[in-house]
Structure formats: C-alpha cells, structure tokens
Design an enzyme around this catalytic site. Structure first.
Site, PDB file in Angstrom:
ATOM      1  N   LYS A  86       0.771  -1.240   0.000  1.00 60.59           N
ATOM      2  CA  LYS A  86       0.000   0.000   0.000  1.00 60.59           C
ATOM      3  C   LYS A  86       0.804   1.293   0.000  1.00 60.59           C
ATOM      4  O   LYS A  86       0.260   2.349   0.321  1.00 60.59           O
ATOM      5  CB  LYS A  86      -0.958  -0.004   1.190  1.00 60.59           C
ATOM      6  N   SER A 126      -9.970   1.685  -1.900  1.00 60.85           N
ATOM      7  CA  SER A 126      -9.511   2.974  -1.376  1.00 60.85           C
ATOM      8  C   SER A 126     -10.140   4.114  -2.148  1.00 60.85           C
ATOM      9  O   SER A 126     -10.366   4.001  -3.362  1.00 60.85           O
ATOM     10  CB  SER A 126      -7.986   3.035  -1.531  1.00 60.85           C
ATOM     11  N   ALA A 127     -10.371   5.224  -1.471  1.00 53.85           N
ATOM     12  CA  ALA A 127     -10.875   6.425  -2.131  1.00 53.85           C
ATOM     13  C   ALA A 127      -9.899   6.929  -3.182  1.00 53.85           C
ATOM     14  O   ALA A 127     -10.267   7.740  -4.037  1.00 53.85           O
ATOM     15  CB  ALA A 127     -11.113   7.520  -1.096  1.00 53.85           C
ATOM     16  N   TYR A 150      -0.749   2.722  -7.408  1.00 60.18           N
ATOM     17  CA  TYR A 150      -1.456   2.040  -6.317  1.00 60.18           C
ATOM     18  C   TYR A 150      -2.972   2.100  -6.555  1.00 60.18           C
ATOM     19  O   TYR A 150      -3.670   1.087  -6.455  1.00 60.18           O
ATOM     20  CB  TYR A 150      -1.088   2.696  -4.977  1.00 60.18           C
ATOM     21  N   LYS A 154      -5.782  -1.029  -7.290  1.00 57.59           N
ATOM     22  CA  LYS A 154      -7.066  -1.275  -6.600  1.00 57.59           C
ATOM     23  C   LYS A 154      -8.218  -1.281  -7.603  1.00 57.59           C
ATOM     24  O   LYS A 154      -9.141  -2.103  -7.511  1.00 57.59           O
ATOM     25  CB  LYS A 154      -7.319  -0.190  -5.550  1.00 57.59           C
ATOM     26  N   TYR A 178     -12.126   3.068   1.372  1.00 57.98           N
ATOM     27  CA  TYR A 178     -11.769   3.787   2.592  1.00 57.98           C
ATOM     28  C   TYR A 178     -11.316   5.188   2.249  1.00 57.98           C
ATOM     29  O   TYR A 178     -10.519   5.386   1.341  1.00 57.98           O
ATOM     30  CB  TYR A 178     -10.576   3.147   3.305  1.00 57.98           C
ATOM     31  N   PHE A 179     -11.716   6.154   3.054  1.00 57.93           N
ATOM     32  CA  PHE A 179     -11.153   7.494   2.953  1.00 57.93           C
ATOM     33  C   PHE A 179      -9.862   7.510   3.796  1.00 57.93           C
ATOM     34  O   PHE A 179      -8.987   6.703   3.541  1.00 57.93           O
ATOM     35  CB  PHE A 179     -12.226   8.563   3.219  1.00 57.93           C
ATOM     36  N   ASN A 200       2.172   9.090   5.892  1.00 59.83           N
ATOM     37  CA  ASN A 200       0.828   9.654   6.115  1.00 59.83           C
ATOM     38  C   ASN A 200       0.832  10.624   7.284  1.00 59.83           C
ATOM     39  O   ASN A 200       1.673  10.561   8.171  1.00 59.83           O
ATOM     40  CB  ASN A 200      -0.186   8.522   6.330  1.00 59.83           C
ATOM     41  N   ASP A 296      -0.729  14.954  -4.860  1.00 57.59           N
ATOM     42  CA  ASP A 296      -1.751  15.291  -3.857  1.00 57.59           C
ATOM     43  C   ASP A 296      -2.865  16.140  -4.469  1.00 57.59           C
ATOM     44  O   ASP A 296      -2.611  16.987  -5.321  1.00 57.59           O
ATOM     45  CB  ASP A 296      -1.136  16.080  -2.699  1.00 57.59           C
TER      46      ASP A 296
HETATM   47  C1  UD1 Z   1      -2.817   8.645   1.270  1.00 61.03           C
HETATM   48  C2  UD1 Z   1      -2.807   7.882  -0.002  1.00 61.03           C
HETATM   49  C3  UD1 Z   1      -4.078   7.083  -0.120  1.00 61.03           C
HETATM   50  C4  UD1 Z   1      -4.275   6.198   1.090  1.00 61.03           C
HETATM   51  C5  UD1 Z   1      -4.260   7.068   2.333  1.00 61.03           C
HETATM   52  C6  UD1 Z   1      -4.330   6.209   3.568  1.00 61.03           C
HETATM   53  C7  UD1 Z   1      -1.491   9.433  -1.416  1.00 61.03           C
HETATM   54  C8  UD1 Z   1      -1.502  10.282  -2.633  1.00 61.03           C
HETATM   55  N1  UD1 Z   1      -2.638   8.793  -1.111  1.00 61.03           N
HETATM   56  O1  UD1 Z   1      -3.828   9.604   1.152  1.00 61.03           O
HETATM   57  O2  UD1 Z   1      -4.043   6.273  -1.252  1.00 61.03           O
HETATM   58  O3  UD1 Z   1      -5.510   5.521   0.984  1.00 61.03           O
HETATM   59  O4  UD1 Z   1      -3.048   7.799   2.372  1.00 61.03           O
HETATM   60  O5  UD1 Z   1      -4.733   7.000   4.656  1.00 61.03           O
HETATM   61  O6  UD1 Z   1      -0.489   9.311  -0.732  1.00 61.03           O
HETATM   62  N2  UD1 Z   1       0.512  15.763   4.697  1.00 61.03           N
HETATM   63  C9  UD1 Z   1       1.413  16.731   5.134  1.00 61.03           C
HETATM   64  N3  UD1 Z   1       2.586  16.317   5.701  1.00 61.03           N
HETATM   65  C10 UD1 Z   1       2.922  14.998   5.849  1.00 61.03           C
HETATM   66  C11 UD1 Z   1       1.982  14.019   5.403  1.00 61.03           C
HETATM   67  C12 UD1 Z   1       0.806  14.440   4.827  1.00 61.03           C
HETATM   68  O7  UD1 Z   1       1.179  17.916   5.007  1.00 61.03           O
HETATM   69  O8  UD1 Z   1       4.011  14.697   6.358  1.00 61.03           O
HETATM   70  C13 UD1 Z   1      -0.767  16.206   4.118  1.00 61.03           C
HETATM   71  C14 UD1 Z   1      -1.005  15.742   2.689  1.00 61.03           C
HETATM   72  O9  UD1 Z   1      -0.472  16.671   1.774  1.00 61.03           O
HETATM   73  C15 UD1 Z   1      -2.530  15.661   2.654  1.00 61.03           C
HETATM   74  C16 UD1 Z   1      -2.914  15.251   4.074  1.00 61.03           C
HETATM   75  O10 UD1 Z   1      -1.799  15.601   4.880  1.00 61.03           O
HETATM   76  O11 UD1 Z   1      -3.100  16.920   2.414  1.00 61.03           O
HETATM   77  C17 UD1 Z   1      -3.170  13.779   4.226  1.00 61.03           C
HETATM   78  O12 UD1 Z   1      -2.051  13.053   3.710  1.00 61.03           O
HETATM   79  P1  UD1 Z   1      -1.915  11.474   3.935  1.00 61.03           P
HETATM   80  O13 UD1 Z   1      -2.152  11.125   5.343  1.00 61.03           O
HETATM   81  O14 UD1 Z   1      -0.620  11.063   3.312  1.00 61.03           O
HETATM   82  O15 UD1 Z   1      -3.131  10.876   3.135  1.00 61.03           O
HETATM   83  P2  UD1 Z   1      -3.561  11.080   1.594  1.00 61.03           P
HETATM   84  O16 UD1 Z   1      -2.482  11.653   0.796  1.00 61.03           O
HETATM   85  O17 UD1 Z   1      -4.892  11.734   1.570  1.00 61.03           O
END
Ligand code: UD1
Length: 338
Positions: A86, A126-127, A150, A154, A178-179, A200, A296
């Site tokens: 993942k 996954s969303a 990825y 899916k 999932y979101f 994440n 993103d």
């Molecule tokens: C990511 C995955 C998605 C997966 C989900 C699981 C991508 C493009 N998508 O989603 O497929 O299902 O995780 O939860 O990676 N952020 C920061 N700083 C950080 C980490 C994240 O600013 O160190 C921001 C990101 O830019 C985003 C938000 O936090 O706006 C959430 O990021 P993240 O938790 O990585 O999830 P997604 O990118 O939405």
C-alpha cells in the site's frame, strides 16, 4: 452456530482493528498474513483485547497451495480481503510489484473461493481510485480516474470483481472504499505502526509528538481550501472496522456486488488536524510549510449516504477521539510493536 470469517492481512492496521470488531460481534476468525508489513505480536494484542484465541497462519495469499491448506482446515462463511501492499511512493517506483502482489493475491484468493463454492467477500479498496475526479463529495458512481499506480492496482481488482459478479449472480461482494483511516483502538494496544519514516499525516504527527521526528512538513499551503492546506475525510479506524462487519452482515442477506464509501462525509485541513492533535495530546507539534507533494489533491471527502441507507452505518467518532486514540497508542508504544 458461529460463522467463521477468513481475514487476509489480519495483522495489518485495518485488518487488526477489524478482527477485534468481528470477534466482538460474535464471529469466529482465522487470520492469514505474510507479515511483510506487520508483526505476529499484533495478533496477541487482538487476542488480549478480545479475550479470545483464534487460529492464524503465516502465509502469502499468492501461495495457492498454502491457501488451500487453510481452506481445508476450516469451514468459512466469508472472507475479508485486507492483504495488500500500500505504499503510494513505492508503487510509482515499482509498478510491477504492485500489480503482481495486489492482483495475484486477489486472483488466487478468488480462484480458491470459487472452487470451494464460497462466494461472500468484502474487499479493501480505497478512495484513491477516484483520483482526479472533480465531483466532490465523491459518490460511489463518480468516475474513477486514479492518478497513481497504487490506485490503479485497486481499480483493476474492482473491475475483476465486477466481471465475476456479472458472470455469476451467486457472488456476494462488497467493495469498501476507505477514505483516510486514522486513530487506534481505545485500549492503546493496537494501532498504526508504519515501517521507517511515515508517509501519512497522522502517524507522522504522532512521531513528532514523541520526539522521533523534529517537525511536521505541511505539504502545500496555497491550495484552494479555507486555510490553504489539504483537506481530507479522516475517519476513526474503529468506525471503519464496524463498517466491515456491517458489510459482511449485509452480504449474509443479499447477493450481487455493491460498493460503499466509508468516511465521515466531512473534510478537515492539515492545520485543523494539527490543532486537534495538540489539544488531545497536550503536546506542541512544530511544523513548517513545504512545497506541495506531487500527486496530492486539494480537497476531497465522501458522500456516505449509501452506507448510511443500506448498511445503517455512520462514522460516529470525532476528530478529537481520532487524535486522542492515536496519541494513546503512540505514547504507550513509542517504538510501535518492536
Ligand atoms: C494517502 C494515499 C491514499 C491512502 C491514504 C491512507 C497518497 C496520494 N494517497 O492519502 O491512497 O488511501 O493515504 O490514509 O499518498 N501531509 C502533510 N505532511 C505529511 C503528510 C501528509 O502535510 O508529512 C498532508 C497531505 O499533503 C494531505 C494530508 O496531509 O493533504 C493527508 O495526507 P496522507 O495522510 O498522506 O493521506 P492522503 O495523501 O490523503
């Protein structure tokens, strides 16, 4: 008579919380996991929380002979397929691995199920399959335009499941999109334990809070969102786990294929999550603004009406609870399961 559910990837973050919920709901479980991104200790913790023992096997779902041996030992009434690789970044670098693992595991499992006449499956999607779709909130019938390898891996499995359900109406399949699952079991015994530096947001914030990372880099603060940072639909992993059980119950009553978004239906920005976490933990989370992360999107969240109307499922836990539970897990287990 209790029903026995096979959980693939049952030691993973989503799988382990779902196992707890299945046991609490009166199902028996059998777990298979190759422990490529998890540890057997997780399953001891699941047993501790549940006060129940259950069989588990260290196998790779792609190993048909090993899978057949597990099917030979138990009488399953359904399968929850959570096993998969993942990492978005790794998938971009190594697409063959992602198609190989995620497709072959699903195909092998489906072949074994078909041969045994077991046709009740909940699939972890996954969303991220919606990708560049511009309709917000995402509805299950919104177009799928995944912008990552990825996400495409899916989507391809979803396509296979649709074809299977069209060819044979006796299949009972729920695809769960999932979101952003976050948080942990309120006991603090199980939670998310990423390998290496977290990608994440929530696990990264948790590591800043315990001093394993110096500061959070916020990727982009010029998005067209109220405070300029990215907006996502975070949901508590315990709510997500309950969604799996509802979907499984539903498949006990209905045939065919149905897809559900699982989210809260509302978005929070990165800054809102940081503030909520600081409030829940009493720790300051230092951050700096960094450039946008490639791939993103600015903002997305779920339309959750289908899950509400069909499964009578709604995410109940607040952002504050997500943060408090994530923090309890992290502070009790600063080194994860190690
Ligand atoms: C990511 C995955 C998605 C997966 C989900 C699981 C991508 C493009 N998508 O989603 O497929 O299902 O995780 O939860 O990676 N952020 C920061 N700083 C950080 C980490 C994240 O600013 O160190 C921001 C990101 O830019 C985003 C938000 O936090 O706006 C959430 O990021 P993240 O938790 O990585 O999830 P997604 O990118 O939405």
């Amino acid at each position: 008579m209790k029903q026995t559910i096979l959980v693939t990837g049952g030691a993973g973050y989503i799988g382990s919380h779902t196992c707890v919920e299945l046991l609490a709901s009166g199902y028996d479980i059998v777990v298979v996991d190759n422990f490529s991104n998890s540890k057997p200790a997780v399953l001891d913790r699941v047993g501790q929380i549940s006060g129940q023992e259950f069989p588990w096997y260290e196998i790779d779902v792609r190993d048909r002979a090993a899978l057949a041996r597990v099917f030979g030992k138990h009488r399953f009434s359904g399968v929850l397929h959570c096993a998969g690789v993942k990492s978005i970044a790794e998938a971009q670098r190594d697409p063959l691995k992602y198609y190989q693992h995620n497709l072959e595991a699903s195909l092998t499992l489906l072949e074994e199920m078909a041969e045994r006449g077991l046709k009740r499956l909940v699939f972890s999607s996954s969303a991220t399959v919606y990708g560049e779709c511009t309709q917000i909130p995402y509805r299950e019938e919104s177009p799928l335009k995944p912008n990552t390898v990825y996400g495409r891996s899916k989507m391809v499995v979803e396509d296979v499941l649709h074809d299977l359900a069209s060819a044979d109406e006796s299949w009972r399949i729920a695809i769960l999109r999932y979101f952003n699952p976050v948080g942990a079991h309120p006991s603090g015994l199980i939670g998310e334990d990423p390998n290496g530096t977290p990608n994440n947001l929530m696990p990264y914030i948790c590591q800043v809070a315990v001093g394993k990372q110096a500061e959070l880099a916020i990727f982009g603060h010029d998005y067209p969102t109220p405070d300029g940072t990215g907006v996502r639909d975070y949901l508590h992993v315990a709510d997500l786990a309950e969604g799996h059980v509802r979907a499984l119950d539903y498949l006990g009553r209905e045939t065919g294929l149905v897809t559900f978004n699982l989210g809260t239906g509302r978005g929070y920005s990165v800054l809102e999550v940081v503030r909520a976490f600081e409030h829940a933990s009493g720790r300051a989370i230092p951050f700096r603004y960094a450039p946008r992360r490639s791939g993103d999107l600015a903002s997305y969240y779920a339309d959750t009406s289908r899950a509400a109307n069909t499964l009578d499922w709604r995410a109940k836990r607040s952002l504050g609870e997500m943060c408090a539970d994530a923090w309890r897990w992290q502070s009790k287990n600063p080194g994860g399961y190690a």
